[in-house]
Design a protein around this motif. Structure first.
Motif, PDB file in Angstrom:
ATOM      1  N   GLN A   5      40.523  52.982  51.488  1.00  0.00           N
ATOM      2  CA  GLN A   5      41.232  52.806  52.673  1.00  0.00           C
ATOM      3  C   GLN A   5      40.631  53.633  53.845  1.00  0.00           C
ATOM      4  OE1 GLN A   5      43.514  54.026  54.935  1.00  0.00           O
ATOM      5  NE2 GLN A   5      43.930  52.006  55.830  1.00  0.00           N
ATOM      6  N   HIS A  40      46.655  48.126  51.132  1.00  0.00           N
ATOM      7  CA  HIS A  40      46.952  49.424  51.718  1.00  0.00           C
ATOM      8  C   HIS A  40      48.789  49.506  51.522  1.00  0.00           C
ATOM      9  CE1 HIS A  40      47.314  52.425  55.377  1.00  0.00           C
ATOM     10  NE2 HIS A  40      47.248  52.993  54.135  1.00  0.00           N
ATOM     11  N   ILE A  70      46.445  53.198  48.038  1.00  0.00           N
ATOM     12  CA  ILE A  70      46.338  51.727  48.066  1.00  0.00           C
ATOM     13  C   ILE A  70      46.800  51.116  46.584  1.00  0.00           C
ATOM     14  CG2 ILE A  70      44.296  51.669  49.424  1.00  0.00           C
ATOM     15  CD1 ILE A  70      42.604  50.993  47.081  1.00  0.00           C
TER      16      ILE A  70
END
Length: 252
Positions: free
Chosen positions: A86, A141, A150
């Protein structure tokens, strides 16, 4: 030493006992490509994974940038492989991750000398999907434990790789944990009947009941309800619970 355990055809779990707690990653083997979920804490942790992968094309995914999930990357056969995380995870590699490595190298000389930090090569914001062949791994996410946290969902297998977004006996907060967003996301996954298996990075594997248990605990913290630890919690989680209570009070 990392233990490899076949959870179902195409899905192997990587399990490692550290000094204070155990940690778990995964390897997904598809006909088109493989995916490695977290590289654990040290390059040697990935030696069994490298043997399992052989010459397969694979992508590495960081569930979040905590040390016990990303420090083993140098033990994988990398050249032009992709590492996904992420977007906030790349930011953490700029300062936070190297600082933590320096701290551990100072505290335990020689133990972490082989660790080479390898930041993500690719990042995503909200959702990212990978076609493995017989199955699809979709990354979502889920800010909570950390801002870059995540989860990974494989709908064909009913498997939710939960990272540190879910934990048994309970999840761990940080100063920046967005409790409301965390709870809302866990509620959505708990209501998703496609989810049959929840595989956290720490603690027992189960079904959607783990999502509900984590949700109940976090809501108790958020609402200031009395959360009484069972006698069976080990010292690590007793201390973690006290810290969770302290951090939750700062959200009020």
């Amino acid at each position: 030493m990392t233990a490899l355990r076949e959870f179902r055809p195409g899905l192997w779990l990587t399990e490692l006992q550290l000094e204070e707690f155990a940690v778990r990653g995964a390897v997904l083997l598809g006909s088109r490509r493989a995916a490695v979920w977290d590289s654990l804490s040290h390059p040697r942790d990935m030696l069994p994974v490298a043997q399992l992968l052989g010459r397969r094309d694979f992508v590495l995914i960081y569930s979040h940038a905590d040390w016990d999930h990303v420090w083993g990357t140098a033990g994988l056969p990398f050249s032009d492989k992709m590492i996904w995380a992420q977007a906030h995870g790349l930011t953490r590699f700029a300062q936070e991750v190297p600082a933590e490595l320096r701290e551990k190298q100072t505290a335990e000389p020689g133990k972490w000398d082989e660790v080479v930090l390898v930041p993500p090569t690719h990042v995503f914001a909200a959702v990212q999907a990978f076609e493995l062949g017989e199955a699809t791994l979709t990354l979502h996410h889920l800010p909570g434990h950390t801002r870059d946290s995540i989860v990974g969902f494989v709908p064909e297998w009913g498997v939710l790789l939960a990272g540190d977004a879910v934990e048994t006996p309970f999840p761990l907060l940080t100063a920046a944990s967005p409790l409301d967003l965390w709870c809302a996301a866990l509620q959505r996954w708990a209501a998703d009947e496609r989810v049959q298996h929840v595989i956290p990075a720490h603690g027992e594997i189960g079904g959607r009941e783990l999502l509900r248990q984590n949700l109940t605990y976090l809501r108790g913290l958020r609402e200031g309800a009395a959360v009484i630890p069972p006698a069976g919690w080990d010292p690590f989680y007793q201390a973690a619970h006290r810290e969770n209570l302290r951090l939750a009070q700062k959200h009020d």
